[in-house]
Design a protein around this motif. Structure first.
Motif, PDB file in Angstrom:
ATOM      1  N   ILE A 113      50.586  35.626  48.932  1.00 18.50           N
ATOM      2  CA  ILE A 113      50.169  35.834  47.551  1.00 18.50           C
ATOM      3  C   ILE A 113      51.238  35.262  46.620  1.00 18.50           C
ATOM      4  O   ILE A 113      52.425  35.567  46.782  1.00 18.50           O
ATOM      5  N   ILE A 114      50.813  34.477  45.633  1.00 13.57           N
ATOM      6  CA  ILE A 114      51.767  33.983  44.642  1.00 13.57           C
ATOM      7  C   ILE A 114      51.404  34.424  43.212  1.00 13.57           C
ATOM      8  O   ILE A 114      52.195  34.239  42.293  1.00 13.57           O
ATOM      9  N   GLN A 115      50.198  34.994  43.064  1.00  4.38           N
ATOM     10  CA  GLN A 115      49.830  35.547  41.763  1.00  4.38           C
ATOM     11  C   GLN A 115      48.802  36.655  41.982  1.00  4.38           C
ATOM     12  O   GLN A 115      47.889  36.512  42.797  1.00  4.38           O
ATOM     13  N   LEU A 116      48.970  37.752  41.263  1.00  2.00           N
ATOM     14  CA  LEU A 116      48.069  38.895  41.381  1.00  2.00           C
ATOM     15  C   LEU A 116      47.586  39.273  39.990  1.00  2.00           C
ATOM     16  O   LEU A 116      48.401  39.529  39.095  1.00  2.00           O
ATOM     17  N   GLY A 117      46.278  39.275  39.824  1.00  2.43           N
ATOM     18  CA  GLY A 117      45.681  39.690  38.560  1.00  2.43           C
ATOM     19  C   GLY A 117      44.657  40.780  38.812  1.00  2.43           C
ATOM     20  O   GLY A 117      43.960  40.762  39.835  1.00  2.43           O
ATOM     21  N   ALA A 118      44.546  41.737  37.905  1.00  5.73           N
ATOM     22  CA  ALA A 118      43.607  42.839  38.107  1.00  5.73           C
ATOM     23  C   ALA A 118      43.191  43.433  36.770  1.00  5.73           C
ATOM     24  O   ALA A 118      43.940  43.403  35.796  1.00  5.73           O
ATOM     25  N   VAL A 119      41.966  43.956  36.759  1.00  2.20           N
ATOM     26  CA  VAL A 119      41.474  44.746  35.640  1.00  2.20           C
ATOM     27  C   VAL A 119      41.014  46.076  36.223  1.00  2.20           C
ATOM     28  O   VAL A 119      40.279  46.100  37.218  1.00  2.20           O
ATOM     29  N   LEU A 120      41.449  47.163  35.619  1.00  4.60           N
ATOM     30  CA  LEU A 120      41.153  48.497  36.129  1.00  4.60           C
ATOM     31  C   LEU A 120      40.125  49.184  35.230  1.00  4.60           C
ATOM     32  O   LEU A 120      40.247  49.153  34.000  1.00  4.60           O
TER      33      LEU A 120
END
Length: 204
Positions: A20-27
């Motif tokens: 993994i080199i980038q992690l994006g999330a919406v909760l």
């Protein structure tokens, strides 16, 4: 059960070798009310596995990741962010957050690919997988929903890519390159639309 809409960018296609080199999330809460957004770059432990083909997708070079944290710092920060946004009080010395995150449902586009990479990161760091076994996959849901729409003479997209599904519902990326947070937001918009469609379905 809160919904965690997740998107990852990786250094290549193989969990256990690429990372993994980038992690994006919406909760979201269980009513699809947004609770927060998260984005971080991640510096890979195996920099030699960084592929040029992956860079063409996400437009991130190793130089762009120079100041990024390592995954062993990202995971606890990410878990703490989820707990904070859901107003979950975790004891100060509690490292294992499994009791607090086991109801969080991971969602995404072809989400098993992202889950496999994230699970591998947990394995590599000798951490317990804390999230729910339930998952929500936009690709699978879209296949089912669009099949119903087709049978009822409604228009459907020609493919089940995120770009095609989003365009069908009137959404689009702002950039041609993939960004984990932007794709997580786009996926969430599509999922919310599909859930709303599902609420309107009635059995004959």
């Amino acid at each position: 059960m809160p919904f965690l809409v997740l998107d990852l960018e990786m250094s290549g296609p193989e969990p256990g070798y690429n990372e993994i080199i980038q992690l994006g999330a919406v909760l979201f809460d269980d009513n699809w009310i947004e609770k927060g957004q998260y984005l971080t770059n991640v510096y890979p432990e195996n920099a030699e596995a960084f592929t040029a083909s992956a860079e063409k997708v996400h437009n991130l070079s190793l130089a762009d990741l120079d100041d990024a944290p390592m995954i062993y710092d990202v995971i606890p920060e990410f878990e703490s962010w989820i707990c904070e946004k859901l107003n979950i009080r975790v004891p100060p010395n509690q490292i294992d957050k499994t009791p607090f995150l086991r109801n969080v449902v991971i969602c995404g586009q072809s989400v098993m690919h992202d889950i496999n990479f994230l699970k591998q990161a947990y394995i590599d760091e000798k951490l317990k997988w804390p999230f729910s076994r339930t998952l929500v996959d936009l690709h699978t849901l879209s296949y089912f929903v669009f099949r119903i729409l087709q049978k009822n003479g409604k228009p459907t997209p020609k493919s089940l890519s995120l770009t095609a599904i989003a365009a069908h519902f009137g959404f689009e990326r702002e950039d041609s390159f993939h960004n984990a947070l932007e794709d997580a937001i786009l996926t969430a918009q599509c999922l919310k639309t599909i859930f709303a469609l599902g609420d309107g379905f009635r059995m004959a």
